[in-house]
Design a protein around this motif. Structure first.
Motif, PDB file in Angstrom:
ATOM      1  N   THR A 182       3.907 -10.145  60.904  1.00 28.67           N
ATOM      2  CA  THR A 182       3.346 -11.216  60.073  1.00 28.67           C
ATOM      3  C   THR A 182       4.455 -12.001  59.397  1.00 28.67           C
ATOM      4  O   THR A 182       4.402 -13.240  59.318  1.00 28.67           O
ATOM      5  CB  THR A 182       2.382 -10.642  59.019  1.00 28.67           C
ATOM      6  OG1 THR A 182       1.318  -9.957  59.671  1.00 28.67           O
ATOM      7  CG2 THR A 182       1.793 -11.758  58.160  1.00 28.67           C
ATOM      8  N   HIS A 183       5.485 -11.300  58.904  1.00 27.69           N
ATOM      9  CA  HIS A 183       6.617 -12.008  58.291  1.00 27.69           C
ATOM     10  C   HIS A 183       7.330 -12.891  59.319  1.00 27.69           C
ATOM     11  O   HIS A 183       7.736 -14.021  59.015  1.00 27.69           O
ATOM     12  CB  HIS A 183       7.607 -11.011  57.696  1.00 27.69           C
ATOM     13  CG  HIS A 183       7.100 -10.333  56.460  1.00 27.69           C
ATOM     14  ND1 HIS A 183       6.421 -10.997  55.477  1.00 27.69           N
ATOM     15  CD2 HIS A 183       7.198  -9.033  56.051  1.00 27.69           C
ATOM     16  CE1 HIS A 183       6.112 -10.149  54.498  1.00 27.69           C
ATOM     17  NE2 HIS A 183       6.554  -8.959  54.838  1.00 27.69           N
ATOM     18  N   ARG A 184       7.496 -12.378  60.543  1.00 26.23           N
ATOM     19  CA  ARG A 184       8.139 -13.194  61.573  1.00 26.23           C
ATOM     20  C   ARG A 184       7.330 -14.460  61.829  1.00 26.23           C
ATOM     21  O   ARG A 184       7.892 -15.563  61.931  1.00 26.23           O
ATOM     22  CB  ARG A 184       8.298 -12.396  62.871  1.00 26.23           C
ATOM     23  CG  ARG A 184       9.213 -13.073  63.894  1.00 26.23           C
ATOM     24  CD  ARG A 184       9.108 -12.421  65.259  1.00 26.23           C
ATOM     25  NE  ARG A 184       7.857 -12.791  65.906  1.00 26.23           N
ATOM     26  CZ  ARG A 184       7.671 -13.935  66.575  1.00 26.23           C
ATOM     27  NH1 ARG A 184       8.647 -14.815  66.671  1.00 26.23           N
ATOM     28  NH2 ARG A 184       6.501 -14.204  67.135  1.00 26.23           N
ATOM     29  N   VAL A 185       6.012 -14.314  61.890  1.00 26.21           N
ATOM     30  CA  VAL A 185       5.151 -15.464  62.139  1.00 26.21           C
ATOM     31  C   VAL A 185       5.191 -16.435  60.958  1.00 26.21           C
ATOM     32  O   VAL A 185       5.235 -17.668  61.138  1.00 26.21           O
ATOM     33  CB  VAL A 185       3.708 -15.002  62.428  1.00 26.21           C
ATOM     34  CG1 VAL A 185       2.742 -16.177  62.411  1.00 26.21           C
ATOM     35  CG2 VAL A 185       3.642 -14.282  63.770  1.00 26.21           C
ATOM     36  N   GLN A 186       5.169 -15.915  59.742  1.00 24.78           N
ATOM     37  CA  GLN A 186       5.226 -16.787  58.567  1.00 24.78           C
ATOM     38  C   GLN A 186       6.413 -17.743  58.644  1.00 24.78           C
ATOM     39  O   GLN A 186       6.284 -18.947  58.376  1.00 24.78           O
ATOM     40  CB  GLN A 186       5.340 -15.936  57.294  1.00 24.78           C
ATOM     41  CG  GLN A 186       4.088 -15.168  56.929  1.00 24.78           C
ATOM     42  CD  GLN A 186       4.373 -14.079  55.890  1.00 24.78           C
ATOM     43  OE1 GLN A 186       5.537 -13.712  55.655  1.00 24.78           O
ATOM     44  NE2 GLN A 186       3.319 -13.553  55.286  1.00 24.78           N
ATOM     45  N   PHE A 187       7.573 -17.207  58.989  1.00 24.96           N
ATOM     46  CA  PHE A 187       8.800 -18.015  58.975  1.00 24.96           C
ATOM     47  C   PHE A 187       8.969 -18.851  60.240  1.00 24.96           C
ATOM     48  O   PHE A 187       9.436 -19.991  60.170  1.00 24.96           O
ATOM     49  CB  PHE A 187      10.019 -17.114  58.770  1.00 24.96           C
ATOM     50  CG  PHE A 187      10.217 -16.685  57.354  1.00 24.96           C
ATOM     51  CD1 PHE A 187      10.890 -17.488  56.442  1.00 24.96           C
ATOM     52  CD2 PHE A 187       9.716 -15.472  56.901  1.00 24.96           C
ATOM     53  CE1 PHE A 187      11.067 -17.101  55.122  1.00 24.96           C
ATOM     54  CE2 PHE A 187       9.886 -15.066  55.580  1.00 24.96           C
ATOM     55  CZ  PHE A 187      10.563 -15.884  54.687  1.00 24.96           C
ATOM     56  N   THR A 188       8.613 -18.312  61.400  1.00 21.47           N
ATOM     57  CA  THR A 188       8.827 -19.075  62.626  1.00 21.47           C
ATOM     58  C   THR A 188       7.755 -20.134  62.841  1.00 21.47           C
ATOM     59  O   THR A 188       8.009 -21.147  63.501  1.00 21.47           O
ATOM     60  CB  THR A 188       8.897 -18.143  63.848  1.00 21.47           C
ATOM     61  OG1 THR A 188       7.712 -17.340  63.936  1.00 21.47           O
ATOM     62  CG2 THR A 188      10.110 -17.224  63.755  1.00 21.47           C
ATOM     63  N   ALA A 189       6.567 -19.926  62.297  1.00 21.03           N
ATOM     64  CA  ALA A 189       5.535 -20.965  62.365  1.00 21.03           C
ATOM     65  C   ALA A 189       5.784 -22.064  61.336  1.00 21.03           C
ATOM     66  O   ALA A 189       5.250 -23.176  61.468  1.00 21.03           O
ATOM     67  CB  ALA A 189       4.152 -20.355  62.144  1.00 21.03           C
ATOM     68  N   ASN A 190       6.579 -21.776  60.322  1.00 22.16           N
ATOM     69  CA  ASN A 190       6.872 -22.727  59.238  1.00 22.16           C
ATOM     70  C   ASN A 190       8.379 -22.754  59.023  1.00 22.16           C
ATOM     71  O   ASN A 190       8.898 -22.148  58.068  1.00 22.16           O
ATOM     72  CB  ASN A 190       6.156 -22.290  57.956  1.00 22.16           C
ATOM     73  CG  ASN A 190       4.661 -22.081  58.168  1.00 22.16           C
ATOM     74  OD1 ASN A 190       3.919 -23.029  58.334  1.00 22.16           O
ATOM     75  ND2 ASN A 190       4.224 -20.821  58.169  1.00 22.16           N
ATOM     76  N   PRO A 191       9.127 -23.451  59.889  1.00 20.27           N
ATOM     77  CA  PRO A 191      10.601 -23.380  59.843  1.00 20.27           C
ATOM     78  C   PRO A 191      11.213 -23.819  58.520  1.00 20.27           C
ATOM     79  O   PRO A 191      12.337 -23.422  58.199  1.00 20.27           O
ATOM     80  CB  PRO A 191      11.021 -24.312  60.989  1.00 20.27           C
ATOM     81  CG  PRO A 191       9.845 -24.345  61.912  1.00 20.27           C
ATOM     82  CD  PRO A 191       8.642 -24.237  61.019  1.00 20.27           C
ATOM     83  N   TRP A 192      10.503 -24.626  57.745  1.00 25.63           N
ATOM     84  CA  TRP A 192      11.038 -25.079  56.461  1.00 25.63           C
ATOM     85  C   TRP A 192      11.130 -23.955  55.439  1.00 25.63           C
ATOM     86  O   TRP A 192      11.886 -24.049  54.459  1.00 25.63           O
ATOM     87  CB  TRP A 192      10.134 -26.186  55.879  1.00 25.63           C
ATOM     88  CG  TRP A 192       8.735 -25.732  55.611  1.00 25.63           C
ATOM     89  CD1 TRP A 192       7.672 -25.788  56.462  1.00 25.63           C
ATOM     90  CD2 TRP A 192       8.241 -25.088  54.416  1.00 25.63           C
ATOM     91  NE1 TRP A 192       6.546 -25.244  55.889  1.00 25.63           N
ATOM     92  CE2 TRP A 192       6.866 -24.805  54.626  1.00 25.63           C
ATOM     93  CE3 TRP A 192       8.819 -24.741  53.200  1.00 25.63           C
ATOM     94  CZ2 TRP A 192       6.080 -24.191  53.664  1.00 25.63           C
ATOM     95  CZ3 TRP A 192       8.040 -24.124  52.232  1.00 25.63           C
ATOM     96  CH2 TRP A 192       6.684 -23.857  52.466  1.00 25.63           C
TER      97      TRP A 192
END
Length: 344
Positions: A172-182
């Motif tokens: 989930t953390h990986r998705v949080q950051f990679t789906a929202n690169p900013w």
């Protein structure tokens, strides 16, 4: 960790070395069992990706942010590298101008390196997984295999279920950051804003007496006694973001869990009890290092996410990932309705 240790205020290589020695090895597995554990964790991380995407409706690329299954020593070294990238420019700028003979500076760098190594060594036996958003262009996901095995044995839970449960949280953390690169750039800027205003010379000169305050029952956290009111505003913003990230991951793992992890209820009950610490010394160290605050982030952040999602649904909740202005403040974490009114 390439750096000129003769001019650095922290000996990062020494920190990694000390932390690695203090970390220990964890359970010793036969080679075939160790290989099987690594393979299962990699497989579970891949399986978790689809579950997280389906539950959160966040679209993250599959081919970025590598998954690394590591031992405690490699976790220590990876985090020493991250600390170096974040902290060395700030610390060296603050302390480099202090008039000190080269030998004194070198000795000081060893001392601070040993202190950081001690912290990393302690944490290395506690962490099951971690997403490092500041590594490379897209970050990396670290899964600490010895700790996963140790905890699943300690809690007497089903290994395959537990490993997928852990991977759901970290994925989930990986998705949080990679789906929202900013998001990584924003968080790094907030950390730089905080560390850039720390008076490291004063902390060194007066720190011990102030740190004692953090030992007192009901006293402030270590960060609170070493910060100014202005810095606490930044800390509150960072706390709001971290509470969102950790709470969101907990909600996902518990939301997905019942459908794919038969023993999820038993795992959650056992693991929640373990998060409280296992002894007086362990709990004291956790408090000094801010781990009590970390536990509160899981709890308070999860309550915020559940409240908002129940009220507006997952798609409207995802407005939270639009940009820095839509992230919740620390106050809004405790008052979700205020966030809903402000953003939606």
């Amino acid at each position: 960790m390439a750096t000129d240790e003769s001019t650095s205020a922290i000996d990062w290589e020494f920190a990694a070395s000390v932390g690695g020695r203090l970390a220990g090895t964890g359970p010793i597995l036969p080679p075939d069992e160790a290989a099987e554990t690594v393979a299962e964790l990699r497989e579970d991380a891949a399986i978790a990706t689809g579950h997280v995407r389906n539950f959160t409706h966040l679209v993250a690329p599959y081919d970025v942010a590598p998954v690394l299954v590591v031992d405690r020593q490699r976790w220590v070294r990876a985090n020493a590298q991250s600390f170096q990238s974040l902290m060395q420019p700030v610390v060296d700028k603050a302390l480099g101008s202090r008039p000190s003979p080269a030998l004194v500076k070198a000795a000081g760098a060893k001392v601070t390196g040993a202190e950081l190594g001690g912290i990393l060594g302690f944490l290395s036996s506690k962490v099951l997984g971690q997403f490092d958003p500041f590594h490379g262009e897209a970050g990396r996901l670290l899964l600490v295999a010895p700790n996963v095995v140790h905890i699943e044995r300690e809690l007497e839970v089903d290994p395959r279920d537990f490993r997928l449960w852990v991977c759901l949280h970290e994925e989930t953390h990986r998705v949080q950051f990679t789906a929202n690169p900013w998001l990584a750039a924003h968080l790094k800027a907030e950390i730089a804003n905080l560390t850039g205003t720390l008076d490291m010379a004063t902390i060194l000169d007066e720190g011990f007496g102030r740190i004692v305050e953090a030992f007192k029952p009901g006293g402030p956290t270590l960060m609170e006694v070493l910060s100014t009111p202005e810095q606490r505003e930044v800390i509150d913003r960072i706390t709001g973001v971290m509470s969102l990230l950790e709470g969101h991951a907990d909600v996902v793992m518990d939301g997905v869990g019942p459908a794919v992890i038969p023993s999820v209820d038993h795992i959650r009950t056992a693991f929640t009890g373990r998060r409280k610490g296992v002894g007086v010394l362990d709990r004291l160290i956790r408090r000094l290092m801010g781990m009590d605050a970390k536990m509160a982030q899981y709890r308070d952040g999860a309550a915020f996410v559940r409240t908002v999602v129940d009220k507006v649904g997952m798609d409207d909740f995802n407005a939270i990932w639009t940009g820095p202005d839509t992230l919740p403040s620390k106050a809004e974490i405790f008052d979700p309705e205020t966030w809903v009114k402000r953003v939606l």
